[in-house]
Each structure stands twice: as C-alpha cells, then as structure tokens.
Design a protein around this motif. Structure first.
Motif, PDB file in Angstrom:
ATOM      1  N   ASP A 106       0.842  -1.184   0.000  1.00 54.36           N
ATOM      2  CA  ASP A 106       0.000   0.000   0.000  1.00 54.36           C
ATOM      3  C   ASP A 106       0.889   1.251   0.000  1.00 54.36           C
ATOM      4  O   ASP A 106       1.838   1.326   0.791  1.00 54.36           O
ATOM      5  N   ASP A 113      -0.567  -4.816   0.163  1.00 54.30           N
ATOM      6  CA  ASP A 113      -1.707  -4.314  -0.609  1.00 54.30           C
ATOM      7  C   ASP A 113      -2.724  -5.445  -0.735  1.00 54.30           C
ATOM      8  O   ASP A 113      -2.562  -6.360  -1.541  1.00 54.30           O
ATOM      9  N   VAL A 114      -3.774  -5.364   0.055  1.00 51.12           N
ATOM     10  CA  VAL A 114      -4.736  -6.471   0.118  1.00 51.12           C
ATOM     11  C   VAL A 114      -5.457  -6.676  -1.201  1.00 51.12           C
ATOM     12  O   VAL A 114      -5.934  -7.786  -1.494  1.00 51.12           O
ATOM     13  N   SER A 115      -5.524  -5.637  -2.039  1.00 47.51           N
ATOM     14  CA  SER A 115      -6.235  -5.760  -3.315  1.00 47.51           C
ATOM     15  C   SER A 115      -5.484  -6.637  -4.306  1.00 47.51           C
ATOM     16  O   SER A 115      -6.048  -7.031  -5.339  1.00 47.51           O
ATOM     17  N   LYS A 116      -4.211  -6.952  -4.016  1.00 46.46           N
ATOM     18  CA  LYS A 116      -3.406  -7.728  -4.957  1.00 46.46           C
ATOM     19  C   LYS A 116      -3.126  -9.150  -4.475  1.00 46.46           C
ATOM     20  O   LYS A 116      -2.367  -9.890  -5.116  1.00 46.46           O
ATOM     21  N   GLU A 118      -5.345 -11.824  -4.000  1.00 47.17           N
ATOM     22  CA  GLU A 118      -6.067 -12.928  -4.658  1.00 47.17           C
ATOM     23  C   GLU A 118      -5.453 -13.315  -5.993  1.00 47.17           C
ATOM     24  O   GLU A 118      -5.454 -14.497  -6.366  1.00 47.17           O
ATOM     25  N   GLU A 119      -4.920 -12.343  -6.727  1.00 43.42           N
ATOM     26  CA  GLU A 119      -4.344 -12.662  -8.038  1.00 43.42           C
ATOM     27  C   GLU A 119      -3.090 -13.526  -7.935  1.00 43.42           C
ATOM     28  O   GLU A 119      -2.664 -14.121  -8.921  1.00 43.42           O
ATOM     29  N   ASP A 139      -3.823  -4.234   7.193  1.00 43.50           N
ATOM     30  CA  ASP A 139      -5.289  -4.194   7.142  1.00 43.50           C
ATOM     31  C   ASP A 139      -5.815  -5.628   7.198  1.00 43.50           C
ATOM     32  O   ASP A 139      -5.973  -6.303   6.180  1.00 43.50           O
ATOM     33  N   PRO A 142      -9.755  -7.605   5.528  1.00 46.48           N
ATOM     34  CA  PRO A 142      -9.808  -8.210   4.189  1.00 46.48           C
ATOM     35  C   PRO A 142      -8.856  -9.390   4.030  1.00 46.48           C
ATOM     36  O   PRO A 142      -9.156 -10.330   3.286  1.00 46.48           O
TER      37      PRO A 142
END
Length: 366
Positions: A106, A113-116, A118-119, A139, A142
């Motif tokens: 982040d 960076d939690v948004s990355k 799953e990929e 964070d 998530p």
C-alpha cells in the motif's frame, strides 16, 4: 547536540533498580533455562494480550519458522508475504522448503496491498504472512476474509508491533498465530535475542511448544524433528519488568509521532499516516524524501543518526535471484525503498531533540 537513533542506555537507567534486581534474582537462583521466569513471562504476556497461549522461543525469526512448521507448511507450498521487510520474514518460509510469493504494498501505509493478494493465490498457496511494519498494523479484515475464502492460514509477523491494536484488538490475536521479536531495539526488547508465538489455537500451541523443544513433550522422548529454540530465564525476567512499562512507552512514541507530524507538515517530505481504526506503536518513524541519501548525509553531518529500513527489498536480494520476481509488479516496493528514511524514535526522545531534527530537515530543504 548528537541525537542517536535509539537510546537503550537511557531506557535501562530509567528502570535500573528493577532491572538489576531481576538479573540478580536469576543469578542467585542459578535458574537459567526452562524455569519459573519463562513461565511467568508467558503468563504475563498472555494476560497483556488477551490471548490464550504464548510460547516463548529464542528469537523472532524462530517464532515465525516454528509456526509455519507447526501449520504443516513445507516443500511445494507457497506463502504470500511482502518484500519490504527484514529478510527473516521470507527466510523462514524458505527454510520450511516452501516458496515465498511477494505482493506489492500500500502506498500510504507500506503494509501488504490487500487488493493484490487474490491474483497471486494458486493451488499451492497455503498461507499469508502479513507484516505489521514499523509498528503499523496491516489491514487484517480483508486479509482474513480472503484467507477464509481460500482456506489459507494467516501468520502475523508482529516483530515490530508490540501493543499495536487493529479495530480494538491486539495484533498477534487476529490470525491463526503470530510471531514476536524481543530484539533489544524493539518496543519490548530484551538484553539479547528473544521471541514468542501467540495463538488462540490449543493444537498450534502444543505443536509449537514441542517443535521449539527438540520435538519433545517429555524429556528424552521426541515425537518429531524439532529445533532448540528457547527463551532463557535472564531474558524472561528482564522482559517481565519491561512489559509493565510497554503501554507507557508506546504512548510516548505516539506523542513523539504527533510532534513530528505537526512540525514536519510543511517540510516537503512524506510523513507516515495510520490506517483508520488502528492504534500504531511507531516502532519506527519513516519519512520519504526524493533526495533521501543526500538528506541522510546532511543529518549525519549535523549529529543526527538515521537508518534506512530497508534499502534493498527482498525480491532484489541475491539470495532470492531464483524467484525472478518482476519489478513491474513491485513498483511501489522499489520506489519506497529508494526514498524512505527512519528518523530517531524512542520513548526518551526530548522535545528539544525533535526540534533539532525538524529544523535540520527544513534547513536542508532550503
């Protein structure tokens, strides 16, 4: 004025009588390994954190390694983590035979960076190791949701986050287990190495305790191949004394962080910020400056000690050349590594010292 990065001598002098008494008690009783002081410290730490189980060990690196082993992580497995941390985070994964998979960070908080995440999950992914970096909780909500969705384990690297809280809960109580370090410079530091694992799972507790003691639950009987990783009695006795002051010391760190933030607001640098609903403990106060190396030299010439945590991300280390990690996927990690600088941060830092540091930064910018 010379301003050290950290001042452990001042810490010792502030509680000298109690520290000296604790040392003398251990020496008088010749109780050096696996005695009452370790048991008492584990109980104290358990109560302080509101966690069901605490297993002390030799250092923070072992805390993560043994936990990974206890969770069955091994050859062929993959474990997701970050590259902007001390190498022990990834080394412990490698030591189990598993493969570390690095995620970018982040840009504001420098945690994963939690948004990355799953990929990067594959059929071989078994766990996530979020790092509560610089005393700032990752964070976790998530992360825990993703872990639940994919049936993954979560091991918190809490080596720099003693006493930090995430949405009302202590770090170290959020995942399946957590590893803490008591290296001398940590918020809760020993007079040498030390570590601990925290968990609410009795099965993990039993496994970690056995693995850290030669794979043994009963002397001379070894169920698995373990290691020798024990906190000694002297360090445990010292940590018991220091634990009583941890909240006070962390409050002082937060006050120092506030003072830095107010004074550096217009200094043409990026100052650290905290995730909402968390209470960081500011193990490190890390700023960003485009001319970091030049600024560090200027501060050094003015008697101000600073450190770069960490100048070479793990994915760029020679030790991990076989991973061939794409720099395109780690832009933020690399960019931050080139610009971060840790300013002096410890509970005994004086206001006039903060003023000197701040004035030096403004003077450099001019």
């Amino acid at each position: 004025m010379t301003i050290p990065f950290v001042d452990l001598k001042k810490q010792y002098l502030s509680i000298k009588t109690k520290i000296d008494e604790a040392i003398q008690n251990v020496v008088n009783e010749t109780a050096f390994i696996k005695g009452k002081y370790v048991q008492q410290f584990e109980e104290d730490y358990k109560q302080a954190y509101g966690v069901k189980h605490v297993i002390s060990c030799a250092n923070g690196t072992d805390a993560i390694y043994i936990t990974l082993k206890a969770l069955g992580i091994g050859p062929g497995d993959e474990v997701i983590t970050v590259a902007n941390t001390w190498i022990s985070t990834s080394e412990t994964i490698s030591q189990t035979g598993a493969k570390p998979v690095f995620i970018d960070i982040d840009p504001d908080y420098y945690t994963i960076d939690v948004s990355k995440i799953e990929e990067k999950i594959t059929k071989n992914t078994k766990a996530i190791v979020p790092v509560h970096l610089f005393g700032q909780p990752a964070d976790m909500d998530p992360i825990l949701k993703i872990a639940d969705r994919y049936k993954l384990k979560v091991i918190e690297d809490a080596a720099q986050a003693h006493g930090a809280r995430y949405k009302g809960k202590n770090v170290g109580c959020l995942g399946n287990a957590a590893g803490f370090s008591f290296y001398p410079g940590k918020n809760l530091g020993a007079f040498g190495d030390g570590g601990a694992v925290t968990t609410n799972d009795p099965i993990i507790e039993e496994r970690v305790r056995m693995l850290s003691n030669y794979g043994s639950q009963i002397k001379y009987s070894h169920d698995v191949k373990g290691v020798n990783s024990r906190l000694d009695e002297l360090q445990a006795a010292l940590l018991r004394v220091k634990l009583k002051y941890l909240d006070i010391w962390n409050d002082k760190r937060r006050n120092i962080s506030d003072q830095y933030a107010k004074r550096l607001n217009n200094a043409n640098i990026v100052i650290p910020t905290a995730i909402s609903d968390v209470i960081p403990v500011w193990h490190l106060y890390v700023i960003r400056h485009k001319k970091r190396d030049s600024l560090q030299k200027y501060l050094r010439n003015n008697g101000i000690d600073t450190i770069i945590h960490y100048p070479i991300p793990i994915h760029k280390q020679l030790a991990y050349k076989e991973l061939e990690c794409s720099s395109e996927n780690m832009n933020l990690t690399q960019g931050i590594a080139d610009s971060i600088l840790s300013l002096p941060m410890h509970p005994r830092l004086k206001i006039e010292e903060i003023d000197t540091i701040v004035n030096a930064i403004y003077s450099y910018n001019k």
